[in-house]
Design an enzyme around this catalytic site. Sequence first.
Site, PDB file in Angstrom:
ATOM      1  N   ASP A  38       5.741  99.694  31.257  1.00 29.32           N
ATOM      2  CA  ASP A  38       4.139 100.093  31.173  1.00 29.32           C
ATOM      3  C   ASP A  38       3.533 100.599  32.613  1.00 29.32           C
ATOM      4  OD1 ASP A  38       4.286  97.535  31.882  1.00 29.32           O
ATOM      5  OD2 ASP A  38       2.746  96.784  31.021  1.00 29.32           O
ATOM      6  N   GLU A  39       4.172 100.356  33.655  1.00 31.02           N
ATOM      7  CA  GLU A  39       3.510 100.715  34.813  1.00 31.02           C
ATOM      8  C   GLU A  39       4.505 101.721  35.845  1.00 31.02           C
ATOM      9  OE1 GLU A  39       2.615  97.214  37.197  1.00 31.02           O
ATOM     10  OE2 GLU A  39       2.765  95.929  35.423  1.00 31.02           O
ATOM     11  N   ASP A  55      -1.065 101.880  35.025  1.00 35.63           N
ATOM     12  CA  ASP A  55      -0.715 100.760  34.428  1.00 35.63           C
ATOM     13  C   ASP A  55      -1.387 100.857  32.813  1.00 35.63           C
ATOM     14  OD1 ASP A  55      -0.223  98.305  32.932  1.00 35.63           O
ATOM     15  OD2 ASP A  55      -1.205  97.132  34.509  1.00 35.63           O
TER      16      ASP A  55
END
Length: 411
Positions: A105-106, A9
């Site tokens: 973003d992950e 993350d």
Amino acid sequence: MDRVILHSDINSCYANIELLFAPELRGRPMAVGGDAERRHGIVLSKTEEAKRAGVKTGMALWEARRACPDLIVLPPRFDRYIYFTREVQKIYADYTDRREPFGLDESWLDLTGCVAVRDGVSAAQEIRRRVKRELGLTVSIGVSWNKVFAKLGSDYKKPDAVTAIGRENYRELVWPMPVSELLFVGRATSKRLRELGIATIGDLAEADAELLRLRLGKAGLALHESAAGRENSPVRRAGDDPPPKSVGNGTTPPRDMCSLCDALPVLTSIAESVGRRLRSLGLLAGNITLELRSDTLEWRSHGAQLPHPTDCDMEILSVALELLGESHRWPNALRSVAIRAGELCSAALPEQMDVFTDYAGRDAQRRLDAAIDRLRSRFGRESVLRGAVFADRAMAAPPDQEEYSFVRKLA
């Protein structure tokens, strides 16, 4: 042998990318937020300093400024975020081709059997250091034997950290967590679980599976398996994403919609956005759903089945206008609106024809849509505007909002 699953993350992704371009703001409370004048004024990302001052993601900007009077708010620049998240993916690609994004973003990474990997924790530490050294960003990474616990690991300690959740410590680390921390447990499910006396992930793991099935259906059994560490879904290989179940877009315009004249440019721009995405994906929609939010923030949705699957802008708009006429009585104001296309099928499939449909007209409309797509791709989104949008361009869905929503679908 257990799998080696990582969940990585990017910490405060949008805010930290902005700090790369404005290093003088480091150490100061800063947030990335929408356009308050267009009533998209919520916090999308914030720095640790803003977080300590009480700023939360999703908070209205006025509320965030009240919690932190010194808060600096920057507008979102999604082209930057897309570029940097793709660069992070290139680092992940050095370790495995089994990479499954979860938003921008992950990502989950499956390192099982990878020759270059000694163990999951060492690989996670190496990835963390490389992202920081090569891109100036930090990541938090969870390491476990399944995707759910790996994500809990990345959330456990932030920023710039690695947390391993193994069979020897998951009861100690995971089971005391609130059940709301478990993947796919939202507010409604969390409330229903609390009504059953289930407050923690450990409570869920030790609950009666049959009771969960009776109260929550198949979802209850899936959550029970996840809490007990028996979730075993695979990490998809890069490029193997399943086709979307629906394609949609919505917006909150600068002012409430109190008449059809107010709503027409909004719906026209959204219908064009949905049609363009369907064509880009090679898909047709079998139904259209119109979602409305009133000025009292109450949501309603209305759907219609289409006689023929479509990706035509004007057909999507026509159905949306019919649903609006059936569902709304002016002058009750609307705060926001969305169009969602469902029951998707491939545009390459053969179509059953009938004697009542104007196929020549539909073909002409599809050729026109394709020509407009090409012009906009070459000369910009506003090179071709429909009259309804041109008449009140401020009410149309912003192009950057449309583009970002499209990217999220494909990420």
